[in-house]
Design an enzyme around this catalytic site. Sequence first.
Site, PDB file in Angstrom:
ATOM      1  N   GLU A   1       0.610  -1.058  -0.262  1.00 54.24           N
ATOM      2  CA  GLU A   1      -0.369   0.000   0.326  1.00 54.24           C
ATOM      3  C   GLU A   1       0.820   1.485  -0.040  1.00 54.24           C
ATOM      4  OE1 GLU A   1      -2.482  -0.296  -0.808  1.00 54.24           O
ATOM      5  OE2 GLU A   1      -3.545  -1.978   0.005  1.00 54.24           O
TER       6      GLU A   1
ATOM      7  N   TYR B   1     -14.851  13.199  21.292  1.00 53.24           N
ATOM      8  CA  TYR B   1     -13.247  12.289  21.142  1.00 53.24           C
ATOM      9  C   TYR B   1     -13.461  12.539  19.520  1.00 53.24           C
ATOM     10  CZ  TYR B   1      -9.176  11.712  23.184  1.00 53.24           C
ATOM     11  OH  TYR B   1      -7.990  12.314  23.578  1.00 53.24           O
TER      12      TYR B   1
END
Length: 213
Positions: A75, A121
């Site tokens: 990748e 968050y």
Amino acid sequence: MKSEELVLRQQMSELCASLFERGFSVGTAGNVSARLHDGILMTPTNSTLGDINPERIAKIDLDGNHVSGDKPTKEVFLHQAFYETRPEAGAVVHLHSTWATALSCLEDINPDDCIPPLTPYVVMRVGTVKLVPYVKPGDPKSGDLIRELSGKYSAVLLANHGPVVSGKDLFSAVCAAEELEETAKLLVALRGMPTRTLDAEQVAELKETFGRI
Ligand SMILES: O=C(O)[C@@H](O)C(=O)COP(=O)(O)O
Ligand SMILES: [Zn+2]
């Protein structure tokens, strides 16, 4: 080798092992990279994140040439595209973590906002998450698809594959990948239940207080 690189190699090995030990990665799934002033460190292809030897971590130079260590993750194009389009990114984490990958396979996911703002968050650490169309693992087209986003998203879901998360440094990217995974788990748990997300004003307040992700 400069101490910056030695420290980062050691940190990458330790954080990868931590992800593996806590089940965020299994087998040889996932790959991790971190930016140096003269290149990028990447986990080797076909390696388990549970056992990354710091000395064998792959290094590519600023032109993308493999200069040391084992062969980098397939990748490489995906990781490079994040660094090219997000100058603030110091690290990139790709996982096949279960709940985020489950979301990446849903037909009715919102491709422009895969992870709605359930909690403060996730807004603060991950931001808006875009769905990237499926291409086979390692396909250079994954880099083109990331470049098309022009650096707007710090995190994406690769359709039917898994999350990719960038951060200002390796620790931040790992924490953000964990936060994305835990929020994906909440989303699946809450599916079918009337759910309250943070509203636009609350999200704007978080962005203003804690800055761009
Ligand atoms: O899904 C894949 O094959 C890759 O995206 C992956 O997660 C592991 O590939 P390597 O990093 O090349 O081992
Ligand atoms: Zn993968």
